[in-house]
Design a protein around this motif. Sequence first.
Motif, PDB file in Angstrom:
ATOM      1  N   SER A  71       4.106   4.291 -18.400  1.00  0.00           N
ATOM      2  CA  SER A  71       4.639   5.624 -18.139  1.00  0.00           C
ATOM      3  C   SER A  71       3.572   6.688 -18.339  1.00  0.00           C
ATOM      4  CB  SER A  71       5.848   5.887 -19.032  1.00  0.00           C
ATOM      5  OG  SER A  71       5.507   5.596 -20.369  1.00  0.00           O
ATOM      6  N   SER A  72       2.567   6.377 -19.152  1.00  0.00           N
ATOM      7  CA  SER A  72       1.585   7.408 -19.459  1.00  0.00           C
ATOM      8  C   SER A  72       0.234   7.202 -18.773  1.00  0.00           C
ATOM      9  CB  SER A  72       1.377   7.470 -20.979  1.00  0.00           C
ATOM     10  OG  SER A  72       0.964   6.204 -21.442  1.00  0.00           O
ATOM     11  N   SER A  73      -0.055   5.989 -18.367  1.00  0.00           N
ATOM     12  CA  SER A  73      -1.419   5.777 -17.873  1.00  0.00           C
ATOM     13  C   SER A  73      -1.490   4.629 -16.870  1.00  0.00           C
ATOM     14  CB  SER A  73      -2.345   5.468 -19.052  1.00  0.00           C
ATOM     15  OG  SER A  73      -1.792   4.419 -19.816  1.00  0.00           O
ATOM     16  N   ALA A  74      -2.645   4.517 -16.234  1.00  0.00           N
ATOM     17  CA  ALA A  74      -2.860   3.445 -15.271  1.00  0.00           C
ATOM     18  C   ALA A  74      -4.279   2.903 -15.413  1.00  0.00           C
ATOM     19  CB  ALA A  74      -2.637   3.966 -13.850  1.00  0.00           C
ATOM     20  N   PHE A  75      -4.408   1.604 -15.336  1.00  0.00           N
ATOM     21  CA  PHE A  75      -5.718   0.974 -15.454  1.00  0.00           C
ATOM     22  C   PHE A  75      -5.928   0.010 -14.302  1.00  0.00           C
ATOM     23  CE2 PHE A  75      -4.380   2.054 -19.690  1.00  0.00           C
ATOM     24  CZ  PHE A  75      -5.526   2.552 -20.290  1.00  0.00           C
ATOM     25  N   ILE A  76      -7.177  -0.117 -13.900  1.00  0.00           N
ATOM     26  CA  ILE A  76      -7.505  -1.157 -12.930  1.00  0.00           C
ATOM     27  C   ILE A  76      -8.623  -2.008 -13.516  1.00  0.00           C
ATOM     28  CG2 ILE A  76      -8.212  -1.682 -10.569  1.00  0.00           C
ATOM     29  CD1 ILE A  76      -7.272   1.063  -9.746  1.00  0.00           C
ATOM     30  N   HIS A  77      -8.452  -3.291 -13.387  1.00  0.00           N
ATOM     31  CA  HIS A  77      -9.511  -4.204 -13.779  1.00  0.00           C
ATOM     32  C   HIS A  77      -9.936  -4.944 -12.530  1.00  0.00           C
ATOM     33  CE1 HIS A  77     -11.627  -7.364 -15.971  1.00  0.00           C
ATOM     34  NE2 HIS A  77     -11.014  -8.217 -15.169  1.00  0.00           N
ATOM     35  N   TYR A  78     -11.190  -4.714 -12.131  1.00  0.00           N
ATOM     36  CA  TYR A  78     -11.671  -5.420 -10.944  1.00  0.00           C
ATOM     37  C   TYR A  78     -12.155  -6.799 -11.349  1.00  0.00           C
ATOM     38  CZ  TYR A  78     -11.176  -0.988  -8.662  1.00  0.00           C
ATOM     39  OH  TYR A  78     -10.645   0.163  -8.160  1.00  0.00           O
ATOM     40  N   GLY A  79     -12.021  -7.718 -10.456  1.00  0.00           N
ATOM     41  CA  GLY A  79     -12.396  -9.100 -10.751  1.00  0.00           C
ATOM     42  C   GLY A  79     -13.826  -9.236 -11.238  1.00  0.00           C
ATOM     43  N   ASP A  80     -14.635  -8.241 -10.933  1.00  0.00           N
ATOM     44  CA  ASP A  80     -16.035  -8.364 -11.346  1.00  0.00           C
ATOM     45  C   ASP A  80     -16.266  -7.896 -12.775  1.00  0.00           C
ATOM     46  OD1 ASP A  80     -15.545  -5.734 -11.018  1.00  0.00           O
ATOM     47  OD2 ASP A  80     -16.946  -5.420  -9.371  1.00  0.00           O
ATOM     48  N   GLY A  81     -15.194  -7.700 -13.532  1.00  0.00           N
ATOM     49  CA  GLY A  81     -15.374  -7.410 -14.955  1.00  0.00           C
ATOM     50  C   GLY A  81     -15.261  -5.938 -15.305  1.00  0.00           C
ATOM     51  N   LEU A  82     -15.114  -5.086 -14.325  1.00  0.00           N
ATOM     52  CA  LEU A  82     -14.996  -3.664 -14.628  1.00  0.00           C
ATOM     53  C   LEU A  82     -13.540  -3.281 -14.848  1.00  0.00           C
ATOM     54  CD1 LEU A  82     -17.387  -2.307 -11.845  1.00  0.00           C
ATOM     55  CD2 LEU A  82     -17.878  -2.449 -14.310  1.00  0.00           C
ATOM     56  N   ALA A  83     -13.270  -2.600 -15.934  1.00  0.00           N
ATOM     57  CA  ALA A  83     -11.919  -2.092 -16.153  1.00  0.00           C
ATOM     58  C   ALA A  83     -12.014  -0.588 -16.272  1.00  0.00           C
ATOM     59  CB  ALA A  83     -11.327  -2.675 -17.421  1.00  0.00           C
ATOM     60  N   SER A  84     -11.098   0.115 -15.620  1.00  0.00           N
ATOM     61  CA  SER A  84     -11.194   1.564 -15.725  1.00  0.00           C
ATOM     62  C   SER A  84      -9.830   2.209 -15.697  1.00  0.00           C
ATOM     63  CB  SER A  84     -12.051   2.101 -14.579  1.00  0.00           C
ATOM     64  OG  SER A  84     -11.621   1.508 -13.371  1.00  0.00           O
ATOM     65  N   ARG A  85      -9.784   3.347 -16.359  1.00  0.00           N
ATOM     66  CA  ARG A  85      -8.569   4.129 -16.345  1.00  0.00           C
ATOM     67  C   ARG A  85      -8.595   5.032 -15.125  1.00  0.00           C
ATOM     68  NH1 ARG A  85      -5.572   7.095 -21.278  1.00  0.00           N
ATOM     69  NH2 ARG A  85      -4.009   8.085 -19.966  1.00  0.00           N
ATOM     70  N   VAL A  86      -7.499   5.063 -14.415  1.00  0.00           N
ATOM     71  CA  VAL A  86      -7.458   5.912 -13.228  1.00  0.00           C
ATOM     72  C   VAL A  86      -6.210   6.779 -13.274  1.00  0.00           C
ATOM     73  CG1 VAL A  86      -8.708   4.257 -11.769  1.00  0.00           C
ATOM     74  CG2 VAL A  86      -6.211   4.167 -11.906  1.00  0.00           C
ATOM     75  N   SER A  87      -6.166   7.761 -12.410  1.00  0.00           N
ATOM     76  CA  SER A  87      -4.952   8.584 -12.356  1.00  0.00           C
ATOM     77  C   SER A  87      -3.846   7.781 -11.686  1.00  0.00           C
ATOM     78  CB  SER A  87      -5.221   9.865 -11.568  1.00  0.00           C
ATOM     79  OG  SER A  87      -5.238   9.562 -10.179  1.00  0.00           O
ATOM     80  N   LYS A  88      -2.636   8.167 -11.964  1.00  0.00           N
ATOM     81  CA  LYS A  88      -1.515   7.440 -11.375  1.00  0.00           C
ATOM     82  C   LYS A  88      -1.506   7.578  -9.869  1.00  0.00           C
ATOM     83  CE  LYS A  88       1.938   7.180 -14.940  1.00  0.00           C
ATOM     84  NZ  LYS A  88       3.367   7.360 -15.195  1.00  0.00           N
ATOM     85  N   THR A  89      -1.889   8.757  -9.415  1.00  0.00           N
ATOM     86  CA  THR A  89      -1.911   8.997  -7.965  1.00  0.00           C
ATOM     87  C   THR A  89      -2.890   8.033  -7.302  1.00  0.00           C
ATOM     88  OG1 THR A  89      -1.791  11.286  -8.668  1.00  0.00           O
ATOM     89  CG2 THR A  89      -1.959  10.871  -6.298  1.00  0.00           C
ATOM     90  N   GLU A  90      -4.052   7.919  -7.924  1.00  0.00           N
ATOM     91  CA  GLU A  90      -5.061   7.023  -7.371  1.00  0.00           C
ATOM     92  C   GLU A  90      -4.559   5.581  -7.414  1.00  0.00           C
ATOM     93  OE1 GLU A  90      -8.842   7.300  -9.322  1.00  0.00           O
ATOM     94  OE2 GLU A  90      -9.634   5.533  -8.253  1.00  0.00           O
ATOM     95  N   PHE A  91      -3.935   5.259  -8.543  1.00  0.00           N
ATOM     96  CA  PHE A  91      -3.412   3.901  -8.726  1.00  0.00           C
ATOM     97  C   PHE A  91      -2.404   3.568  -7.627  1.00  0.00           C
ATOM     98  CE2 PHE A  91      -0.706   0.630 -10.494  1.00  0.00           C
ATOM     99  CZ  PHE A  91      -1.572  -0.175 -11.229  1.00  0.00           C
ATOM    100  N   ASN A  92      -1.439   4.464  -7.452  1.00  0.00           N
ATOM    101  CA  ASN A  92      -0.397   4.215  -6.452  1.00  0.00           C
ATOM    102  C   ASN A  92      -0.975   4.109  -5.047  1.00  0.00           C
ATOM    103  OD1 ASN A  92       1.667   4.055  -8.251  1.00  0.00           O
ATOM    104  ND2 ASN A  92       2.243   6.215  -8.088  1.00  0.00           N
ATOM    105  N   ALA A  93      -1.950   4.965  -4.766  1.00  0.00           N
ATOM    106  CA  ALA A  93      -2.565   4.929  -3.441  1.00  0.00           C
ATOM    107  C   ALA A  93      -3.241   3.584  -3.211  1.00  0.00           C
ATOM    108  CB  ALA A  93      -3.568   6.066  -3.307  1.00  0.00           C
ATOM    109  N   LYS A  94      -3.892   3.089  -4.256  1.00  0.00           N
ATOM    110  CA  LYS A  94      -4.577   1.796  -4.138  1.00  0.00           C
ATOM    111  C   LYS A  94      -3.581   0.659  -3.924  1.00  0.00           C
ATOM    112  CE  LYS A  94      -9.189   1.776  -5.520  1.00  0.00           C
ATOM    113  NZ  LYS A  94      -9.583   3.147  -5.916  1.00  0.00           N
TER     114      LYS A  94
END
Length: 794
Positions: free
Chosen positions: A409-432
């Motif tokens: 409810s408060s945040s969104a994270f993406i972890h790419y298979g190549d080992g990178l994890a990052s916090r992103v905005s929800k808007t960006e997350f949903n778009a992805k």
Amino acid sequence: MLYYFTNIAGSLVKSKPSVHFFLAACYTYGKSMAHVALETPLFEVVGARSPSLRRLEKMGVKTVGDLLWHFPTRYEDFTKTYSIAELEPGQMATVRAAVEDVHTRHSFRRHMSIVEATLADDSGSIRAVWFNQPYIANTLRPGREANFAGKAAISDEGEIYLNNPTYELVRLRPGMSRDGVDADGGGVGGGQEFNHTGRLVPVYPETQGLTSRGIRFAAQQVFRRGPILKEWIPDAILNEFQFPPLEKAVRDIHFPRTIDEANAARERFSFEDLFLLQIITLQEKLRLGTKHAPSMKADVEWIKSLLARLPFELTPSQKKSLWEVLQDMERAHPMNRLLQGDVGSGKTIVAALAAFAAARNGFQTAFMAPTEILARQHFETMRKFEEGLKSDGAEHGDGALPALGLLTSSSAFIHYGDGLASRVSKTEFNAKVTAGGIPVVFGTHALIQRSVNFKELGLVVIDEQHRFGVTQRAELLTKAASSNGRGMVPHFLSMSATPIPRTLMLSIFGDLDLSLITELPAGRKPIETKIVPPDGRKDAYNFVRKEVEKGRQVFVICPRIDPAESEDEASGAVAGDSVQGPATAAKSPARMRALATALELKSVKEEFEKLSKDVFPDLRIAMLHGQMKAKEKEDVMKRFNDREYDILVSTSVVEVGVDVPNASIMLIEGAERFGLAQLYQFRGRVGRGEHASHCFLMTTTAAQAANARLKAILEARNGFELAEKDLALRGPGQFFGQVQTGLPDVAMEALRDPELVKRSRDAAINVLKADPSLKKDPPLKKKVEEFRKKLHRE
Ligand code: ADP
Ligand code: MG
């Protein structure tokens, strides 16, 4: 109005010449004397002035149907009529006697009125006593004859008397005024048909001053009017199982001539709900079979290469389950499978591999948990798992592992298979997600219920799904279908650590296929379990302290307290709801749940106080309960996870499946109050790390330490055995605890009966085989729809 009328008519009928008048009156009052429908408001039948009406309505019994489906809980056997001289102390009996004299006195000390009557028949006389029912003196005038049914009690002086007997006037002489009928309107009419005496007498759940007598009277009024009852169980089934037809069943459950009749009726009603439930779950299964789902190729070599690089080998039943899942996903129809296995049996990895397979086929997975804490945990597990695979170095297929996303409810994270994890905005997350850029998305049910649009949703994983009933599952499926770009229904994989007894599996979960993980991964340390009576508490606390000194953490689980036992205690805890005391308060399921929650909360708070003030003032203690906000709960769990607390005092309902490997002690207060399956689950929360773990089952009294149920836990190898036992011992309501299945009580009770469950399933299969959409049987179809709505509402 009608009330007077029926009674006057009743007396007129007996004096034969008036039959014509009676019929004429019927004609005049044609509308009100017509047959009554189930929807007919009760006041039209019992009269708006009936004293029982208001109380019935207060209980939610508002129509003829409500009343007829308000079943007695038992029957009092007053079939045999005795003469007064025959009565023995302690006997339940009916006597027919004349009233010799009646008087009322008041006991000011005890604040009650007492009506005493002397009754006589040819064999002798006896005293009858009623407390706080002064109106009885108006009815039982000297000279009246009545049936009296009740217990022959014995006074301190050794005299036999009738204590608070139910009575029914035998004869109302012509010309007697209508106020000769007692306030409940005791059954005068007809004279020969008794409802309260001289027969099997139904006893109803009594609430808010509404007596069984009042309900019997109302029921009798309804039967006199001839309720319209439409049979809907197909004849073939009625014949096959020898169930009484609806009309007879309804009559027999209220006013049976024999106990066998009552039992047959009850069985029919139990069957009804199970049968409808089966039809709904089987139809759901059929419906899914007609839907299209993305067919996903299982690349066996690729899966094997992944498995080879796991840090452990899958257990045989993990492999089997994974294979079953992958095979389902190859089909062009949606999988609807439940993956069941004890806590720690390794369900997550099976689901994770299924998600990998979906991603490899170009489809997205929604991985949903009941809480954000659990969603985050799954995300972390899978992230580490991917990292393990990466660091192993080997190439596989087309290279990259799928990206993972976590949405809370408060945040969104993406972890790419190549080992990178990052916090992103929800808007960006949903778009992805909508662009298909995040193949595996973790979150709560909000993922499907509102927030996210997937590009190609191919798989939905739901953890701890037993919290949902069949209609909720169906709804989720429909929603999921709409979040799949191509309008296809995704494959469904549910996971549950609650061992579900077979009868429930076949009914409440009858729409699901089942995969079982039957063994724990090798090398798990057994959890040492002890039953601790009150005098062992000190030792247990000492042990807790030593473990905490070694750096371990401790769960303390507080009991659900049965509201039936301690409503008075709880009254302060349920806001805005006055409690009438144990004997009279309405015990609706919702109310009982509210009370149970209140009591549980109370016990958590008390335990927290006690531990942090008196027992372990130097230790770091936190508390967790269902009335905390999601954010607060998450915060406490996270801190416990980060070892900022030593002891977590918790209710039984929060955060099933939480994984804190450093926690090595599970201390369960009031263990005797929990179901076996539940205790087994709690214990499963420890023993997940490298440390030897302990489970203390604290009992409230010394005697409970000998409780066979608790001992069964000590010996338990397997949760399924326990679940079956638990179901048999305590019934399905207890099995599920607070979980809402949406099932009516009758059905819940019926689930105890494996034979009836099997019959209902077979019957439903046969019916649907011949007529899958029930279009040839409109009454049944209608009934099924009504039941579906009911399941949904609860
Ligand atoms: P649950 O079935 O309760 O969800 P998890 O999936 O959380 O269990 O697994 C519990 C732990 O066991 C995890 O740390 C997981 O990595 C590990 N695990 C799973 N399968 C195996 C296995 N075959 N051998 C050893 N460890 C395993
Ligand atoms: Mg789990």
